[in-house]
Design a protein around this motif. Structure first.
Motif, PDB file in Angstrom:
ATOM      1  N   VAL A 133      -2.524   9.320  -0.484  1.00 47.58           N
ATOM      2  CA  VAL A 133      -2.791   7.882  -0.542  1.00 47.58           C
ATOM      3  C   VAL A 133      -3.079   7.463  -1.978  1.00 47.58           C
ATOM      4  O   VAL A 133      -3.704   8.214  -2.739  1.00 47.58           O
ATOM      5  N   LEU A 134      -2.580   6.320  -2.353  1.00 49.23           N
ATOM      6  CA  LEU A 134      -2.866   5.752  -3.663  1.00 49.23           C
ATOM      7  C   LEU A 134      -4.282   5.188  -3.643  1.00 49.23           C
ATOM      8  O   LEU A 134      -4.581   4.259  -2.887  1.00 49.23           O
ATOM      9  N   VAL A 135      -5.149   5.764  -4.478  1.00 51.34           N
ATOM     10  CA  VAL A 135      -6.545   5.324  -4.516  1.00 51.34           C
ATOM     11  C   VAL A 135      -6.715   4.107  -5.420  1.00 51.34           C
ATOM     12  O   VAL A 135      -7.404   3.149  -5.092  1.00 51.34           O
ATOM     13  N   SER A 136      -6.109   4.164  -6.607  1.00 52.31           N
ATOM     14  CA  SER A 136      -6.176   3.037  -7.531  1.00 52.31           C
ATOM     15  C   SER A 136      -5.049   3.141  -8.537  1.00 52.31           C
ATOM     16  O   SER A 136      -4.492   4.211  -8.753  1.00 52.31           O
ATOM     17  N   TYR A 137      -4.720   1.994  -9.144  1.00 54.09           N
ATOM     18  CA  TYR A 137      -3.654   1.967 -10.148  1.00 54.09           C
ATOM     19  C   TYR A 137      -4.194   2.465 -11.477  1.00 54.09           C
ATOM     20  O   TYR A 137      -5.357   2.432 -11.740  1.00 54.09           O
ATOM     21  N   PRO A 157       0.843  -1.200   0.000  1.00 55.01           N
ATOM     22  CA  PRO A 157       0.000   0.000   0.000  1.00 55.01           C
ATOM     23  C   PRO A 157       0.879   1.251   0.000  1.00 55.01           C
ATOM     24  O   PRO A 157       1.971   1.254   0.562  1.00 55.01           O
ATOM     25  N   ILE A 158       0.400   2.294  -0.665  1.00 54.68           N
ATOM     26  CA  ILE A 158       1.130   3.562  -0.728  1.00 54.68           C
ATOM     27  C   ILE A 158       0.313   4.617   0.004  1.00 54.68           C
ATOM     28  O   ILE A 158      -0.812   4.924  -0.398  1.00 54.68           O
ATOM     29  N   ALA A 159       0.845   5.157   1.083  1.00 57.29           N
ATOM     30  CA  ALA A 159       0.155   6.194   1.851  1.00 57.29           C
ATOM     31  C   ALA A 159       1.157   6.884   2.768  1.00 57.29           C
ATOM     32  O   ALA A 159       2.100   6.259   3.264  1.00 57.29           O
ATOM     33  N   PHE A 160       0.959   8.197   2.966  1.00 51.09           N
ATOM     34  CA  PHE A 160       1.805   8.900   3.919  1.00 51.09           C
ATOM     35  C   PHE A 160       0.970   9.961   4.647  1.00 51.09           C
ATOM     36  O   PHE A 160      -0.017  10.458   4.123  1.00 51.09           O
ATOM     37  N   TYR A 161       1.405  10.270   5.853  1.00 51.91           N
ATOM     38  CA  TYR A 161       0.767  11.308   6.661  1.00 51.91           C
ATOM     39  C   TYR A 161       1.873  11.979   7.454  1.00 51.91           C
ATOM     40  O   TYR A 161       2.475  11.371   8.353  1.00 51.91           O
ATOM     41  N   PHE A 190       7.163  14.205  -1.939  1.00 50.91           N
ATOM     42  CA  PHE A 190       6.629  12.861  -2.075  1.00 50.91           C
ATOM     43  C   PHE A 190       6.934  12.394  -3.494  1.00 50.91           C
ATOM     44  O   PHE A 190       6.579  13.058  -4.470  1.00 50.91           O
ATOM     45  N   THR A 191       7.603  11.245  -3.607  1.00 51.56           N
ATOM     46  CA  THR A 191       7.916  10.650  -4.910  1.00 51.56           C
ATOM     47  C   THR A 191       7.070   9.399  -5.078  1.00 51.56           C
ATOM     48  O   THR A 191       7.163   8.472  -4.264  1.00 51.56           O
ATOM     49  N   ALA A 192       6.239   9.383  -6.106  1.00 50.37           N
ATOM     50  CA  ALA A 192       5.314   8.256  -6.297  1.00 50.37           C
ATOM     51  C   ALA A 192       6.094   6.969  -6.596  1.00 50.37           C
ATOM     52  O   ALA A 192       6.778   6.895  -7.615  1.00 50.37           O
ATOM     53  N   PRO A 193       5.987   5.951  -5.722  1.00 50.57           N
ATOM     54  CA  PRO A 193       6.681   4.683  -5.980  1.00 50.57           C
ATOM     55  C   PRO A 193       6.093   3.951  -7.184  1.00 50.57           C
ATOM     56  O   PRO A 193       6.800   3.231  -7.886  1.00 50.57           O
ATOM     57  N   VAL A 194       4.780   4.142  -7.418  1.00 49.55           N
ATOM     58  CA  VAL A 194       4.097   3.541  -8.569  1.00 49.55           C
ATOM     59  C   VAL A 194       3.135   4.571  -9.143  1.00 49.55           C
ATOM     60  O   VAL A 194       2.702   5.494  -8.450  1.00 49.55           O
ATOM     61  N   GLY A 195       2.815   4.421 -10.408  1.00 48.81           N
ATOM     62  CA  GLY A 195       1.850   5.316 -11.028  1.00 48.81           C
ATOM     63  C   GLY A 195       0.435   4.943 -10.636  1.00 48.81           C
ATOM     64  O   GLY A 195       0.130   3.778 -10.370  1.00 48.81           O
ATOM     65  N   GLY A 196      -0.439   5.944 -10.580  1.00 51.34           N
ATOM     66  CA  GLY A 196      -1.828   5.666 -10.235  1.00 51.34           C
ATOM     67  C   GLY A 196      -2.587   6.927  -9.899  1.00 51.34           C
ATOM     68  O   GLY A 196      -2.085   8.054 -10.049  1.00 51.34           O
ATOM     69  N   LEU A 197      -3.790   6.735  -9.417  1.00 50.51           N
ATOM     70  CA  LEU A 197      -4.648   7.847  -8.996  1.00 50.51           C
ATOM     71  C   LEU A 197      -4.446   8.076  -7.499  1.00 50.51           C
ATOM     72  O   LEU A 197      -4.688   7.175  -6.697  1.00 50.51           O
ATOM     73  N   TYR A 198      -3.989   9.288  -7.151  1.00 53.13           N
ATOM     74  CA  TYR A 198      -3.671   9.614  -5.762  1.00 53.13           C
ATOM     75  C   TYR A 198      -4.606  10.708  -5.243  1.00 53.13           C
ATOM     76  O   TYR A 198      -5.032  11.579  -5.996  1.00 53.13           O
ATOM     77  N   GLN A 199      -4.845  10.652  -3.929  1.00 53.43           N
ATOM     78  CA  GLN A 199      -5.565  11.725  -3.245  1.00 53.43           C
ATOM     79  C   GLN A 199      -4.609  12.385  -2.254  1.00 53.43           C
ATOM     80  O   GLN A 199      -3.982  11.706  -1.433  1.00 53.43           O
TER      81      GLN A 199
END
Length: 201
Positions: A197-201, A70-74, A110-119
């Motif tokens: 947070v990564l919502v979906s790929y 999972p990809i998320a940070f706070y 923040f560097t996206a580890p994977v591509g996708g839809l983020y919030q």
């Protein structure tokens, strides 16, 4: 008598020729039908094989995505901050959550580890009688912005965005207007935070 025999033989010969021609025609017809069936079967087999391979590839891709962490940070800004430097990046120094290790507290990026839809969400508080003009940035492009004024008290605002980010792209928060009366405030009751947070790929 001989004439009748010759006639019978001739008639039989004609019947035999007709019969042979019919049998030959039938064989040819069956041969055509068999060839058509073989061709149709081969095309169907190829199509099914192609479809199966495509579905297998989809399953492999889905399996790979499911195996991704999972990809998320706070992250939390631990102190008040004077926003007197143009385009200054806000460095949120402490992370409560950093799944995927995408957020760097030393740079504020923040560097996206994977591509996708983020919030992404930014919550900040302006010191009393001060302003805070901030922007959420994706690769040098401001994708969301906020203005806040601490009128009579320390005022807090929240803003954010949902956006597609490619693998390796960076997102951060920066000041969009800098001056001596631009300042963030922090205390026990007011926290400046940056999350994603990564919502979906």
């Amino acid at each position: 008598m001989m004439s009748d025999t010759k006639l019978a033989v001739s008639n039989f010969a004609d019947m035999f020729v007709d019969m042979r021609e019919k049998i030959t025609d039938e064989k040819l017809k069956r041969g055509d039908e068999e060839e058509t069936f073989k061709t149709s079967f081969e095309e169907t087999r190829k199509n099914l094989t192609s479809d199966i391979e495509a579905e297998k590839e989809k399953l492999f891709q889905l399996q790979g995505k499911l195996e991704q962490p999972p990809i998320a940070f706070y992250a939390h800004l631990l102190k008040g901050m004077l926003l007197d430097t143009s385009n200054e990046v806000l460095k949120f120094e402490k992370t409560f959550t950093n799944e995927g290790s995408g957020y760097d507290t030393s740079t504020g990026l923040f560097t996206a580890p994977v591509g996708g839809l983020y919030q992404f969400s930014v919550h900040t508080c302006a010191r009393q009688d001060n302003f805070a003009y901030l922007g959420l940035v994706l690769e040098d492009n401001v994708i969301a912005s906020d203005s806040n004024y601490g009128d009579k008290s320390h005022g807090c605002n929240t803003f954010g965005a949902i956006i597609r980010v490619r693998s390796g792209e960076k997102v951060w928060v920066k000041s969009t207007s800098s001056a001596s009366n631009r300042q963030l405030y922090h205390d026990f009751y007011r926290m400046n935070t940056f999350s994603g947070v990564l919502v979906s790929y």
